[in-house]
Write a protein that holds these residues in place. Structure first.
Motif, short mmCIF file in Angstrom:
data_model
loop_
_atom_site.label_atom_id
_atom_site.label_comp_id
_atom_site.label_asym_id
_atom_site.label_seq_id
_atom_site.Cartn_x
_atom_site.Cartn_y
_atom_site.Cartn_z
N UNK A 176 0.82 -1.21 0.00
CA UNK A 176 0.00 0.00 0.00
C UNK A 176 0.85 1.27 0.00
N UNK A 177 2.10 1.15 0.46
CA UNK A 177 3.03 2.28 0.36
C UNK A 177 3.82 2.22 -0.94
N UNK A 178 4.32 1.06 -1.30
CA UNK A 178 5.14 0.93 -2.48
C UNK A 178 4.42 1.27 -3.77
N UNK A 179 3.12 1.01 -3.84
CA UNK A 179 2.37 1.27 -5.07
C UNK A 179 2.34 2.75 -5.42
N UNK A 180 2.63 3.63 -4.46
CA UNK A 180 2.68 5.07 -4.73
C UNK A 180 3.78 5.41 -5.72
N UNK A 181 4.77 4.54 -5.86
CA UNK A 181 5.89 4.79 -6.75
C UNK A 181 5.63 4.32 -8.18
N UNK A 182 4.50 3.67 -8.41
CA UNK A 182 4.18 3.14 -9.73
C UNK A 182 2.93 3.79 -10.30
N UNK A 183 2.85 3.81 -11.61
CA UNK A 183 1.70 4.41 -12.29
C UNK A 183 0.61 3.39 -12.58
N UNK A 184 0.79 2.17 -12.09
CA UNK A 184 -0.19 1.10 -12.31
C UNK A 184 -0.20 0.18 -11.10
N UNK A 185 -1.27 -0.62 -11.01
CA UNK A 185 -1.31 -1.65 -9.98
C UNK A 185 -0.39 -2.80 -10.39
N UNK A 186 0.32 -3.36 -9.44
CA UNK A 186 1.24 -4.45 -9.74
C UNK A 186 0.55 -5.80 -9.68
N UNK A 187 1.05 -6.72 -10.48
CA UNK A 187 0.56 -8.09 -10.45
C UNK A 187 1.02 -8.77 -9.16
N UNK A 188 0.37 -9.90 -8.82
CA UNK A 188 0.70 -10.60 -7.58
C UNK A 188 2.17 -10.98 -7.51
N UNK A 189 2.73 -11.46 -8.62
CA UNK A 189 4.14 -11.85 -8.62
C UNK A 189 5.05 -10.66 -8.31
N UNK A 190 4.70 -9.48 -8.82
CA UNK A 190 5.51 -8.29 -8.63
C UNK A 190 5.46 -7.78 -7.19
N UNK A 191 4.38 -8.06 -6.50
CA UNK A 191 4.26 -7.63 -5.11
C UNK A 191 4.36 -8.81 -4.14
N UNK A 192 5.14 -9.80 -4.58
CA UNK A 192 5.50 -10.94 -3.74
C UNK A 192 7.02 -10.98 -3.64
N UNK A 193 7.55 -10.73 -2.49
CA UNK A 193 9.00 -10.60 -2.32
C UNK A 193 9.60 -11.96 -1.97
N UNK A 194 10.49 -12.46 -2.84
CA UNK A 194 11.18 -13.71 -2.57
C UNK A 194 12.35 -13.44 -1.63
#
Length: 217
Positions: free
Chosen positions: A57-75
């Motif tokens: 919810x904080x990191x998405x402020x840096x992007x111009x789009x919503x991220x896919x699940x894989x992109x917002x899943x930190x390995x």
């Protein structure tokens, strides 16, 4: 005696040689497994080789789009058995850019011993990640601590790459040689020559300790 700690590492500390250098021991008391932290984003830190993780919810402020699940899943890696002394070294290493906070993390495989007797650390270094299974099929979450980056202004709108770090920069942090020049297997806990220079781990620790001393003066 306090109970052992479990921590989730998602950046430089995913590399076993860097982790053991930071905690000042070979890590023979630790167990490790690959894991994933959902609904967080892992960003490049400006002018740095290491990443910072923040809740989505904080990191998405840096992007111009919503991220896919894989992109917002930190390995990353889940490490259990850390002592209070280990945690103290880790807190110093991470410094005031990060805050150690509780999270819930899904393991992606069984735990293995982080053995100093291993002839090679290659099997302990996370490899290129395969796609995640559906979220509902992930194993039950495990409570852990991780280091959350504090100031969004110092993060780039770019997701950090573990594969790129291992290939180009990891050797500088533990005092080794570039991947392309490595002629022998990596041995956890082995000494490196003086000609390797001062590892980035040591530089960062010295800077953090110096900063703490100045703040207390």
């Amino acid at each position: 005696m306090p109970p052992p700690y479990t921590a989730f590492f998602y950046g430089t500390l995913m590399h076993p040689r860097i982790l053991t250098k930071v905690i000042h021991n070979g890590g023979g008391h630790l167990e490790i497994c690959p894991a994933v932290l959902l609904d967080h984003t892992r960003h490049r830190v400006k002018n740095a080789e290491y990443p910072g993780v923040v809740p989505y919810e904080r990191g998405r402020q840096l992007f111009s789009r919503d991220l896919e699940q894989e992109e917002r899943s930190v390995r990353g890696t889940l490490v259990r058995g850390l002592t209070l002394t280990d945690i103290g070294h880790l807190d110093i290493f991470e410094g005031d850019e990060y805050e150690r906070l509780p999270v819930s993390v899904q393991p992606l495989a069984a735990f293995n011993e982080l053995s100093t007797g291993s002839s090679s650390a290659d099997s302990l270094i996370p490899q290129h990640a395969t796609p995640l299974p559906p979220v509902q099929e992930l194993p039950e979450a495990i409570d852990a601590h991780t280091y959350i980056f504090q100031d969004l202004r110092f993060l780039e709108p770019t997701l950090w790459s573990w594969d790129e770090f291992v290939k180009k920069n990891a050797w500088k942090w533990y005092g080794g040689v570039p991947e392309a020049e490595a002629a022998s297997p990596i041995i956890i806990g082995e000494d490196v020559g003086d000609d390797a220079g001062i590892p980035e781990v040591e530089r960062r620790r010295a800077a953090m300790i110096a900063g703490t001393a100045l703040a207390a003066a």
